[in-house]
Design a protein around this motif. Sequence first.
Motif, PDB file in Angstrom:
ATOM      1  N   SER A   8       9.621  -6.570  27.403  1.00 34.60           N
ATOM      2  CA  SER A   8       9.175  -7.642  26.498  1.00 34.60           C
ATOM      3  C   SER A   8       7.738  -7.444  26.050  1.00 34.60           C
ATOM      4  O   SER A   8       6.872  -7.086  26.856  1.00 34.60           O
ATOM      5  CB  SER A   8       9.261  -8.994  27.198  1.00 34.60           C
ATOM      6  N   GLY A   9       7.509  -7.666  24.770  1.00 34.27           N
ATOM      7  CA  GLY A   9       6.153  -7.664  24.235  1.00 34.27           C
ATOM      8  C   GLY A   9       5.536  -6.285  24.052  1.00 34.27           C
ATOM      9  O   GLY A   9       4.360  -6.176  23.707  1.00 34.27           O
ATOM     10  N   ARG A  10       6.302  -5.225  24.249  1.00 37.01           N
ATOM     11  CA  ARG A  10       5.767  -3.856  24.111  1.00 37.01           C
ATOM     12  C   ARG A  10       5.556  -3.478  22.648  1.00 37.01           C
ATOM     13  O   ARG A  10       6.221  -4.006  21.751  1.00 37.01           O
ATOM     14  CB  ARG A  10       6.759  -2.854  24.694  1.00 37.01           C
ATOM     15  N   THR A  11       4.683  -2.521  22.440  1.00 35.41           N
ATOM     16  CA  THR A  11       4.591  -1.875  21.125  1.00 35.41           C
ATOM     17  C   THR A  11       5.288  -0.523  21.244  1.00 35.41           C
ATOM     18  O   THR A  11       4.981   0.270  22.142  1.00 35.41           O
ATOM     19  CB  THR A  11       3.122  -1.713  20.705  1.00 35.41           C
ATOM     20  N   ILE A  12       6.248  -0.305  20.348  1.00 35.28           N
ATOM     21  CA  ILE A  12       7.216   0.790  20.528  1.00 35.28           C
ATOM     22  C   ILE A  12       7.309   1.643  19.267  1.00 35.28           C
ATOM     23  O   ILE A  12       7.397   1.113  18.148  1.00 35.28           O
ATOM     24  CB  ILE A  12       8.612   0.188  20.858  1.00 35.28           C
ATOM     25  N   LEU A  13       7.289   2.955  19.444  1.00 32.91           N
ATOM     26  CA  LEU A  13       7.640   3.873  18.356  1.00 32.91           C
ATOM     27  C   LEU A  13       9.112   4.235  18.516  1.00 32.91           C
ATOM     28  O   LEU A  13       9.526   4.693  19.592  1.00 32.91           O
ATOM     29  CB  LEU A  13       6.783   5.147  18.432  1.00 32.91           C
ATOM     30  N   LEU A  14       9.883   4.020  17.453  1.00 35.44           N
ATOM     31  CA  LEU A  14      11.321   4.309  17.483  1.00 35.44           C
ATOM     32  C   LEU A  14      11.644   5.204  16.300  1.00 35.44           C
ATOM     33  O   LEU A  14      11.501   4.780  15.141  1.00 35.44           O
ATOM     34  CB  LEU A  14      12.108   2.991  17.379  1.00 35.44           C
ATOM     35  N   THR A  15      12.084   6.435  16.551  1.00 37.03           N
ATOM     36  CA  THR A  15      12.497   7.281  15.421  1.00 37.03           C
ATOM     37  C   THR A  15      13.959   6.974  15.096  1.00 37.03           C
ATOM     38  O   THR A  15      14.756   6.645  15.977  1.00 37.03           O
ATOM     39  CB  THR A  15      12.317   8.786  15.720  1.00 37.03           C
ATOM     40  N   GLY A  16      14.273   7.082  13.797  1.00 37.59           N
ATOM     41  CA  GLY A  16      15.659   6.866  13.392  1.00 37.59           C
ATOM     42  C   GLY A  16      16.124   5.436  13.589  1.00 37.59           C
ATOM     43  O   GLY A  16      17.234   5.206  14.069  1.00 37.59           O
ATOM     44  N   GLY A  17      15.287   4.480  13.182  1.00 40.80           N
ATOM     45  CA  GLY A  17      15.694   3.075  13.339  1.00 40.80           C
ATOM     46  C   GLY A  17      16.325   2.495  12.090  1.00 40.80           C
ATOM     47  O   GLY A  17      16.509   1.280  11.998  1.00 40.80           O
ATOM     48  N   TRP A  39      10.204   5.265  12.439  1.00 43.64           N
ATOM     49  CA  TRP A  39       9.997   6.450  11.603  1.00 43.64           C
ATOM     50  C   TRP A  39      11.364   6.974  11.169  1.00 43.64           C
ATOM     51  O   TRP A  39      12.187   7.382  12.010  1.00 43.64           O
ATOM     52  CB  TRP A  39       9.269   7.551  12.376  1.00 43.64           C
ATOM     53  N   SER A  40      11.598   6.928   9.881  1.00 43.57           N
ATOM     54  CA  SER A  40      12.840   7.452   9.305  1.00 43.57           C
ATOM     55  C   SER A  40      12.572   7.641   7.821  1.00 43.57           C
ATOM     56  O   SER A  40      11.534   7.192   7.327  1.00 43.57           O
ATOM     57  CB  SER A  40      13.994   6.460   9.525  1.00 43.57           C
ATOM     58  N   ARG A  41      13.482   8.290   7.128  1.00 45.95           N
ATOM     59  CA  ARG A  41      13.265   8.469   5.680  1.00 45.95           C
ATOM     60  C   ARG A  41      13.562   7.166   4.932  1.00 45.95           C
ATOM     61  O   ARG A  41      12.813   6.744   4.082  1.00 45.95           O
ATOM     62  CB  ARG A  41      14.133   9.625   5.168  1.00 45.95           C
ATOM     63  N   ARG A  42      14.648   6.516   5.284  1.00 47.01           N
ATOM     64  CA  ARG A  42      15.005   5.247   4.623  1.00 47.01           C
ATOM     65  C   ARG A  42      14.429   4.077   5.416  1.00 47.01           C
ATOM     66  O   ARG A  42      14.330   4.164   6.647  1.00 47.01           O
ATOM     67  CB  ARG A  42      16.538   5.080   4.572  1.00 47.01           C
ATOM     68  N   ILE A  47      14.494  -6.984   7.928  1.00 49.96           N
ATOM     69  CA  ILE A  47      13.085  -7.285   7.655  1.00 49.96           C
ATOM     70  C   ILE A  47      12.617  -8.256   8.717  1.00 49.96           C
ATOM     71  O   ILE A  47      13.297  -9.255   9.011  1.00 49.96           O
ATOM     72  CB  ILE A  47      12.919  -7.889   6.240  1.00 49.96           C
ATOM     73  N   HIS A  48      11.455  -7.943   9.337  1.00 45.85           N
ATOM     74  CA  HIS A  48      10.942  -8.777  10.433  1.00 45.85           C
ATOM     75  C   HIS A  48       9.443  -8.525  10.498  1.00 45.85           C
ATOM     76  O   HIS A  48       9.001  -7.385  10.334  1.00 45.85           O
ATOM     77  CB  HIS A  48      11.640  -8.374  11.745  1.00 45.85           C
ATOM     78  N   PRO A  49       8.644  -9.556  10.748  1.00 44.41           N
ATOM     79  CA  PRO A  49       7.195  -9.349  10.770  1.00 44.41           C
ATOM     80  C   PRO A  49       6.727  -8.329  11.815  1.00 44.41           C
ATOM     81  O   PRO A  49       5.683  -7.697  11.639  1.00 44.41           O
ATOM     82  CB  PRO A  49       6.630 -10.739  11.093  1.00 44.41           C
ATOM     83  N   SER A  50       7.488  -8.142  12.873  1.00 46.09           N
ATOM     84  CA  SER A  50       7.082  -7.185  13.918  1.00 46.09           C
ATOM     85  C   SER A  50       7.759  -5.826  13.770  1.00 46.09           C
ATOM     86  O   SER A  50       7.684  -4.981  14.665  1.00 46.09           O
ATOM     87  CB  SER A  50       7.399  -7.755  15.303  1.00 46.09           C
ATOM     88  N   LEU A  51       8.449  -5.632  12.634  1.00 49.91           N
ATOM     89  CA  LEU A  51       9.118  -4.345  12.379  1.00 49.91           C
ATOM     90  C   LEU A  51       8.367  -3.625  11.260  1.00 49.91           C
ATOM     91  O   LEU A  51       8.286  -4.112  10.132  1.00 49.91           O
ATOM     92  CB  LEU A  51      10.571  -4.578  11.970  1.00 49.91           C
ATOM     93  N   ILE A  52       7.792  -2.478  11.605  1.00 50.98           N
ATOM     94  CA  ILE A  52       7.001  -1.718  10.634  1.00 50.98           C
ATOM     95  C   ILE A  52       7.761  -0.434  10.331  1.00 50.98           C
ATOM     96  O   ILE A  52       8.221   0.245  11.271  1.00 50.98           O
ATOM     97  CB  ILE A  52       5.620  -1.359  11.255  1.00 50.98           C
ATOM     98  N   HIS A  53       7.903  -0.117   9.060  1.00 48.40           N
ATOM     99  CA  HIS A  53       8.560   1.151   8.730  1.00 48.40           C
ATOM    100  C   HIS A  53       7.548   2.133   8.180  1.00 48.40           C
ATOM    101  O   HIS A  53       6.779   1.802   7.277  1.00 48.40           O
ATOM    102  CB  HIS A  53       9.669   0.940   7.688  1.00 48.40           C
TER     103      HIS A  53
END
Length: 249
Positions: A8-17, A39-42, A47-53
Amino acid sequence: MARRFALSGRTILLTGGSSGVGAALAERLLALDCKVEVWSRRPPERIHPSLIHKPVDLADMSALDGALDGLLARHPDLSVVINNAGISERGDLARSDPATLDARAEAQIAVNLRAPIRICQRLFAPLGRLDSAMIVNNTSGLAVAPTVPHPVYCATKAGLRSFTQSMRYQAEKAGGRLAITEILLPVVETPMTASVPRGRMPVDKAADRIIRGLARAEAEIWVGQTALLRRLVGLSPALARQLLKVATG
Ligand SMILES: NC(=O)c1ccc[n+]([C@@H]2O[C@H](COP(=O)([O-])OP(=O)(O)OC[C@H]3O[C@@H](n4cnc5c(N)ncnc54)[C@H](OP(=O)(O)O)[C@@H]3O)[C@@H](O)[C@H]2O)c1
């Protein structure tokens, strides 16, 4: 006492999300109040305030290095990395022309093996300095026993499994605060397996199992039928290989 890893509450890098397993994981991590950089091409549909693409082509090593250069400045509190992105191509060595086979092999090696290794090598030391952090690599049940039609895919996943095991030994030697986790999936219902007619595990079920495994700090998360494969390999690696050969030939 069993180990736990508080997600909970982590900051996470996720490839291919942007699709499949990665999208399902992003959904669950956001529900756990995590901040997730994908990190992905598309872009992901969600859409979510804590989801960064961040648009990154993982086959392009200079683009990947550029994304890695700014990552910790953007997210000084990054403590979890999930190398999930992957591609799978068939490779019929007798029937396909060598140039096509080469192009497919290069792409799979770049995305499935070179990119996660590069990400691990850049982030192992900074994450290792934290009190609690985790690097997760998504390999496959096929890392353990290959199929007939996917020689390069299976080779990249076996390579990533081996790299992940060595990385875990190094993390243990460094004091063990950096958890190293491997995900081994069966055939899961995602765009990658759209041509598989039956027997695919629902992606939500697979993602729930992964999240449980991460929270329990399992070193290897054997999902669904791969748990049987694990037992079979324990009894007879040759029998496990024969089973996959017959089932996919
Ligand atoms: N589905 C299964 O049965 C299964 C079984 C065992 C293991 N796995 C593994 O699970 C992981 C996820 O697979 P999935 O089934 O969810 O597949 P998927 O739905 O096809 O998703 C693959 C993800 O990887 C990303 N990706 C592919 N090429 C990329 C590139 N060049 N640069 C950046 N991102 C890229 C895609 O994003 P963009 O296209 O937007 O770039 C997408 O988000 C893979 O590592 C796969 O090998 C899957």
